[in-house]
Scaffold this active site. Structure first.
Site, short mmCIF file in Angstrom:
data_model
loop_
_atom_site.label_atom_id
_atom_site.label_comp_id
_atom_site.label_asym_id
_atom_site.label_seq_id
_atom_site.Cartn_x
_atom_site.Cartn_y
_atom_site.Cartn_z
N SER A 19 14.48 -40.03 -54.80
CA SER A 19 13.93 -40.23 -53.45
C SER A 19 12.42 -40.43 -53.52
O SER A 19 11.95 -41.41 -54.12
CB SER A 19 14.33 -39.05 -52.57
OG SER A 19 14.13 -39.33 -51.21
N HIS A 36 22.99 -39.86 -50.23
CA HIS A 36 21.66 -39.72 -50.83
C HIS A 36 21.64 -38.85 -52.09
O HIS A 36 20.70 -38.94 -52.87
CB HIS A 36 20.70 -39.13 -49.79
CG HIS A 36 19.25 -39.25 -50.13
ND1 HIS A 36 18.65 -40.46 -50.40
CD2 HIS A 36 18.28 -38.31 -50.26
CE1 HIS A 36 17.36 -40.26 -50.67
NE2 HIS A 36 17.11 -38.97 -50.60
N ASP A 50 23.99 -44.17 -48.23
CA ASP A 50 22.67 -43.56 -48.38
C ASP A 50 21.78 -43.79 -47.16
O ASP A 50 21.77 -44.88 -46.58
CB ASP A 50 21.98 -44.18 -49.61
CG ASP A 50 20.97 -43.27 -50.26
OD1 ASP A 50 20.27 -42.54 -49.55
OD2 ASP A 50 20.88 -43.30 -51.50
#
Length: 316
Positions: free
Chosen positions: A128, A296, A269
């Site tokens: 991320s 995610h 996601d």
């Protein structure tokens, strides 16, 4: 540095980190799983998400890379998080909490560990926000870097927010109204907002049945205790990007990345294809793999597949 496990070498320590305007001495905490001196593959430096999260969610999913392949793992907590120096007095200081601060910290840690001097170099994994950081670092063409894995790290925060707004339209109408109403009221703590956010989480963040793994729950609890970095850089929720990251666009320098890059995301996601596509278009040597049953947190949602993909990329 202290060895804490005789079967699996585990060392931890602190890298002193001089930060102008910090107002106090700073240090970065790190943990090394495996031996840096006798390994068939370059060590993998793992950059956690957030910003403001910590290393703990990555430890358990990544252990097979050491156990089965002997790839040394280097975890660390970024400034303001985990075991590293906290600076709650800098809450809201958008000039202080910047991309360059964390790039400097990464450079400092790599230098402290001597990774740039290794004959076999080192690789980076970023989750991320960590993926954004990893690609930004790679674009500076650092000495010793061999490969980069960007797992759900947006190339553009405006594109990320476009994707989020589109995904919200796919939620039940009452959830959409709850999110919109609470945002307009500045309410991100009520039961109404928390319930709506949980619907989002179960669809676009962590689709696995049951609660978050303990490592993620513990990390989130600590972010609540000191939300300085997340609140300053992001904002009050995944739906409201009000901090210093809201206009961040990173892909313009991606053409300068010289090493192979693997981009990952999940089919569901919150980091949608549209905000990853610039990486794929601009990075010269890039591969993009999507996990069909993940959102995610593919490292947990499809753990075996996730580790298999990383292993293949890092060892070939």
């Amino acid at each position: 540095m202290a060895i804490t496990d005789s079967k699996t070498p585990i060392t931890d320590g602190f890298a002193p980190f001089h930060v102008t305007n910090a107002g106090k001495p700073c240090q970065t905490w790190y943990k090394i799983v495996g031996s840096l001196d006798s390994s068939p593959f370059p060590p993998l430096v793992c950059l956690h998400g957030g910003p403001g999260g910590d290393h703990r969610p990555m430890v358990e999913p990544f252990m097979p890379l050491w156990d089965k392949l002997g790839i040394p793992l280097i975890f660390y907590d970024q400034l303001g998080a985990g075991n590293s120096t906290h600076l709650a007095e800098k809450n809201g200081d958008t000039a202080f909490w910047s991309l360059e601060l964390f790039l400097d910290e990464l450079r400092n840690l790599i230098s402290h560990l001597g990774l740039e001097k290794r004959q076999d170099g080192f690789s980076l994994f970023g989750q991320s926000w960590g993926g954004m950081l990893a690609c930004s670092y790679a674009a500076t063409r650092p000495r010793g870097l061999t490969k980069v894995i960007n797992s759900s790290g947006p190339a553009s925060m405006p594109l990320y927010m476009e994707g989020v707004r589109e995904l919200i339209k796919g939620l039940p109408l009452d959830v959409q109204k709850a999110i919109g109403g609470c945002e307009r009221a500045g309410d991100t703590t009520s039961d109404k907002f928390q319930a709506a956010e949980m619907v989002w989480i179960k669809k676009h963040l962590y689709r696995t049945e049951g609660e978050f793994p303990e490592a993620i729950k513990d990390m989130l609890e600590d972010v609540k205790k000191d939300p300085t970095v997340y609140m300053t850089m992001c904002g009050p929720s995944e739906f409201q990007m009000t901090g210093s990251m809201k206009d961040m666009v990173l892909w313009q320098d991606a053409h300068q990345i010289e090493v192979p890059v693997l981009v990952l995301n999940g089919r569901y996601d919150e980091v949608t294809d549209r905000c990853l596509e610039p990486w794929f278009k601009e990075i010269p040597n890039v591969k993009w793999i999507q996990l069909d049953n993940s959102s995610h947190l593919g490292m947990y949602e499809e753990q075996e597949r996730f580790v298999e993909i990383l292993a293949n990329f890092l060892t070939t």
